[in-house]
Design a protein around this motif. Structure first.
Motif, mmCIF file in Angstrom:
data_model
loop_
_atom_site.group_PDB
_atom_site.id
_atom_site.type_symbol
_atom_site.label_atom_id
_atom_site.label_comp_id
_atom_site.label_asym_id
_atom_site.label_seq_id
_atom_site.Cartn_x
_atom_site.Cartn_y
_atom_site.Cartn_z
ATOM 1 N N LEU A 11 35.771 41.214 42.464
ATOM 2 C CA LEU A 11 36.661 41.454 43.601
ATOM 3 C C LEU A 11 37.712 42.507 43.285
ATOM 4 O O LEU A 11 38.025 43.344 44.134
ATOM 5 N N HIS A 12 38.266 42.480 42.077
ATOM 6 C CA HIS A 12 39.350 43.410 41.744
ATOM 7 C C HIS A 12 38.881 44.863 41.659
ATOM 8 O O HIS A 12 39.687 45.774 41.624
ATOM 9 N N LYS A 42 42.058 31.626 49.906
ATOM 10 C CA LYS A 42 41.225 30.467 50.270
ATOM 11 C C LYS A 42 39.885 30.933 50.834
ATOM 12 O O LYS A 42 38.837 30.399 50.465
ATOM 13 N N LYS A 43 39.913 31.943 51.694
ATOM 14 C CA LYS A 43 38.675 32.468 52.274
ATOM 15 C C LYS A 43 37.757 33.013 51.180
ATOM 16 O O LYS A 43 36.544 32.782 51.198
ATOM 17 N N MET A 44 38.340 33.735 50.226
ATOM 18 C CA MET A 44 37.525 34.297 49.150
ATOM 19 C C MET A 44 36.957 33.214 48.241
ATOM 20 O O MET A 44 35.805 33.308 47.806
ATOM 21 N N ALA A 58 35.447 31.453 40.131
ATOM 22 C CA ALA A 58 35.939 31.924 41.428
ATOM 23 C C ALA A 58 37.459 32.059 41.382
ATOM 24 O O ALA A 58 38.016 33.052 41.854
ATOM 25 N N ALA A 59 38.122 31.079 40.790
ATOM 26 C CA ALA A 59 39.585 31.128 40.675
ATOM 27 C C ALA A 59 40.017 32.312 39.806
ATOM 28 O O ALA A 59 41.006 32.997 40.123
ATOM 29 N N GLN A 60 39.282 32.593 38.735
ATOM 30 C CA GLN A 60 39.593 33.753 37.887
ATOM 31 C C GLN A 60 39.424 35.050 38.665
ATOM 32 O O GLN A 60 40.240 35.970 38.535
ATOM 33 N N GLU A 61 38.367 35.124 39.477
ATOM 34 C CA GLU A 61 38.124 36.310 40.294
ATOM 35 C C GLU A 61 39.279 36.554 41.268
ATOM 36 O O GLU A 61 39.753 37.679 41.406
ATOM 37 N N VAL A 62 39.713 35.506 41.926
ATOM 38 C CA VAL A 62 40.803 35.645 42.903
ATOM 39 C C VAL A 62 42.102 35.996 42.184
ATOM 40 O O VAL A 62 42.890 36.809 42.676
#
Length: 82
Positions: A11-12, A42-44, A58-62
């Motif tokens: 994502l980043h 939350k959506k991501m 997923a949390a690391q990505e966000v």
């Protein structure tokens, strides 16, 4: 459901995503900015979960996305001041 720790395109590194979130956050202050970020995050997280990314990854990505957004905002500020 089987979860994966593979992320196809982080994502980043999605410049359009980073820039669009940064631009949106620059128009908000305080709780409005926090609420916008919480909703986007939350959506991501839901999207990543839906494609099978494990919750911790997923949390690391966000989290990495948030740092990229903040860096983008800081760079814009520096460019605007210069």
């Amino acid at each position: 459901m089987h979860h994966s720790n593979i992320c196809v395109f982080p994502l980043h590194r999605r410049r359009t995503l980073v820039e669009s979130i940064a631009q949106a956050l620059e128009t908000k202050n305080g709780e409005a900015a926090s609420a916008f970020w919480r909703c986007a995050a939350k959506k991501m997280l839901i999207q990543l979960s839906d494609v099978g990314i494990a919750p911790e990854f997923a949390a690391q990505e966000v989290g990495s996305l948030l740092h990229a957004v903040l860096d983008d905002m800081a760079n814009r500020t520096v460019m605007h001041i210069a």
